[in-house]
Scaffold this motif. Structure first.
Motif, mmCIF file in Angstrom:
data_model
loop_
_atom_site.group_PDB
_atom_site.id
_atom_site.type_symbol
_atom_site.label_atom_id
_atom_site.label_comp_id
_atom_site.label_asym_id
_atom_site.label_seq_id
_atom_site.Cartn_x
_atom_site.Cartn_y
_atom_site.Cartn_z
ATOM 1 N N PRO A 54 -2.171 -18.400 -3.689
ATOM 2 C CA PRO A 54 -2.665 -17.390 -3.879
ATOM 3 C C PRO A 54 -3.916 -17.319 -2.519
ATOM 4 C CG PRO A 54 -3.493 -19.078 -5.146
ATOM 5 C CD PRO A 54 -2.386 -19.522 -4.403
ATOM 6 N N LYS A 55 -4.135 -16.011 -2.211
ATOM 7 C CA LYS A 55 -5.113 -15.783 -1.225
ATOM 8 C C LYS A 55 -6.386 -16.347 -1.234
ATOM 9 C CE LYS A 55 -7.047 -12.157 2.009
ATOM 10 N NZ LYS A 55 -6.086 -12.232 3.108
ATOM 11 N N ASP B 254 -2.840 -7.041 2.829
ATOM 12 C CA ASP B 254 -3.422 -8.364 2.284
ATOM 13 C C ASP B 254 -3.696 -9.372 3.312
ATOM 14 O OD1 ASP B 254 -3.435 -7.248 -0.204
ATOM 15 O OD2 ASP B 254 -1.563 -7.870 -0.787
ATOM 16 N N LEU C 86 -12.049 -10.772 -1.032
ATOM 17 C CA LEU C 86 -11.214 -11.066 -2.014
ATOM 18 C C LEU C 86 -11.048 -10.158 -3.209
ATOM 19 C CD1 LEU C 86 -11.688 -15.218 -1.953
ATOM 20 C CD2 LEU C 86 -9.943 -13.723 -0.882
ATOM 21 N N ASP D 174 -6.219 -12.189 -5.903
ATOM 22 C CA ASP D 174 -6.000 -13.192 -5.009
ATOM 23 C C ASP D 174 -6.036 -14.334 -5.321
ATOM 24 O OD1 ASP D 174 -5.840 -11.187 -2.891
ATOM 25 O OD2 ASP D 174 -7.834 -10.726 -2.697
ATOM 26 N N SER D 175 -6.523 -14.447 -7.050
ATOM 27 C CA SER D 175 -6.574 -15.963 -7.566
ATOM 28 C C SER D 175 -5.465 -15.987 -8.455
ATOM 29 C CB SER D 175 -7.982 -16.087 -8.159
ATOM 30 O OG SER D 175 -8.928 -16.158 -7.141
#
Length: 307
Positions: free
Chosen positions: A43-44, A122, A128, A132-133
Motif C-alpha cells: 500500500p502506498k 498514484d 495520501l 492508500d492503506s
C-alpha cells in the motif's frame, strides 16, 4: 474470509502505539528485493512512511522505494505510448470502415490508457488517500511480532506460505491468507502456539452475494477503533531463494450483524490487555491462546457498499 482490509500501514504508528521497534534490516531487504524484481505489492501509505527519512539506514530504504517508483513510471510511460499508438491505428481504421476488431482494439487501448494515467498519478502524488492503506491477499503489510523479547514490526505478505510448502504448493492454496479458528490444531498446528502476530485494521471488506451478483461490503467497527487482528506468521526459507515473511489473519464464525449482511466469517480482534500473552504463546498451553481468541473485542459492525 477477510477479502481486503484498511490497515495501519505506517510502521511509526506501531512504534507509538505499542513501543515496538521497526526492523530496519528486514524492511531494507524487502524493498531492495522489490527493486530486484520480487514483484511485491505494498500500500502506498506503507512506502510513504519513509519519505524524507534522515537516518542513513532509512535513507537507503527510501532510495530503494524511489528506484522502484522510477522503474514503474518508465513502464507505465512506455505502455502509455504503446496504447496511444494502438488507439490512433484503430481510429484511422474506423474512419474508413467499422470493424469488430478495430472497435475492440479502440476499447482496450482506451481502458489501458486510463489505467496507465491513473497509475502514473498514484506514483507522482504525495498526498495520501484512503485507498492508500488498503491491502489485498498477496500484498504486504506491517505485522508486529516478538523477537528476542522485543516487539518488532516486519513487512509480511498477506497470504501465508506454511512450513513444508513450496511456491508451487502455494498456487493451489490461494486461501491461506486466513486461518480458520477450527483449523488451528490441524492445518495451522505448526504455527498456532508458536508464531503469533498482530495486524492493526481500521475496517475490512468482504465479498457477498446479493441477488445472484457479487458485491463488496465494507464493515466498520462501532464505536470506531483500531482492531488488533490475531495473526499467524512464518518465515519460509529454501536454498538459493530469498526468505519470505508471510502471515494469515485468524477468522471465526461471524457476529449476527455480519451473518445478516450475508457473510460467514469474521477476523478476530483481540483485546489490548492480551497482546503480550498472544505475542508470547506457550505451545504447551494452547487453551490460554484459545481463551484470548474467545475473549475478543466485540464491536458492532456497521456495513455499507464499498465505493
Amino acid at each position: 474470509m477477510c477479502y481486503s482490509a484498511q490497515i495501519i500501514a505506517d510502521y511509526r504508528k506501531y512504534v507509538k502505539m505499542f513501543g515496538a521497534d521497526m526492523s530496519i534490516r528486514e524492511f531494507a531487504q524487502f524493498y531492495w528485493e522489490r527493486v530486484e524484481g520480487s514483484g511485491a505489492k505494498t500500500p502506498k501509505a506503507m512506502d510513504a512512511a519513509f519519505l524524507g527519512a534522515h537516518p542513513a539506514d532509512l535513507q537507503r530504504i527510501q532510495t530503494s522505494i524511489d528506484q522502484f517508483a522510477a522503474a514503474q513510471s518508465m513502464k507505465l510511460e512506455q505502455d502509455l505510448f504503446k496504447q496511444r499508438s494502438r488507439l490512433a491505428d484503430a481510429e484511422r481504421t474506423l474512419l474508413i470502415k467499422t470493424t469488430k476488431a478495430a472497435t475492440e482494439s479502440k476499447r482496450i487501448a482506451t481502458d489501458k490508457i486510463d489505467a496507465a494515467l491513473r497509475g502514473l498519478d498514484d506514483l507522482r502524488r504525495t498526498d495520501l488517500k484512503e485507498r492508500d492503506s488498503r491491502i489485498y491477499p498477496g500484498w504486504y503489510a506491517p505485522v508486529m511480532i516478538v523477537q528476542d523479547g522485543q516487539r518488532v514490526v516486519l513487512p509480511m505478505r498477506y497470504r501465508c506460505r506454511l512450513p513444508g510448502w513450496t511456491a508451487e504448493t502455494e498456487k493451489f492454496k490461494d486461501g491461506s491468507y486466513n486461518a480458520k479458528r477450527d483449523s488451528l490444531k490441524t492445518a495451522w498446528r505448526k504455527l498456532f502456539g508458536f508464531q503469533h502476530g498482530i495486524m492493526v485494521v481500521d475496517w475490512f471488506y468482504e465479498n457477498v452475494q446479493r441477488d445472484g451478483e457479487n458485491v463488496i461490503l465494507r464493515f466498520d467497527p462501532t464505536p470506531g477503533q483500531p482492531l488488533l487482528i490475531a495473526c499467524l506468521w512464518h518465515r519460509w526459507t529454501a536454498p538459493g531463494e530469498p526468505d519470505l515473511l508471510s502471515f494469515a489473519a485468524i477468522t471465526d464464525e461471524p457476529p449476527p450483524e455480519i451473518a445478516a449482511a450475508g457473510h460467514n466469517r469474521c477476523i478476530i480482534p483481540i483485546k489490548p490487555e492480551h497482546v503480550d500473552q498472544w505475542l508470547n504463546p506457550d505451545p504447551k498451553n494452547l487453551a490460554a491462546q484459545y481463551a484470548i481468541l474467545d475473549d475478543r473485542e466485540r464491536p458492532y459492525y456497521e456495513h455499507q457498499m464499498a465505493a
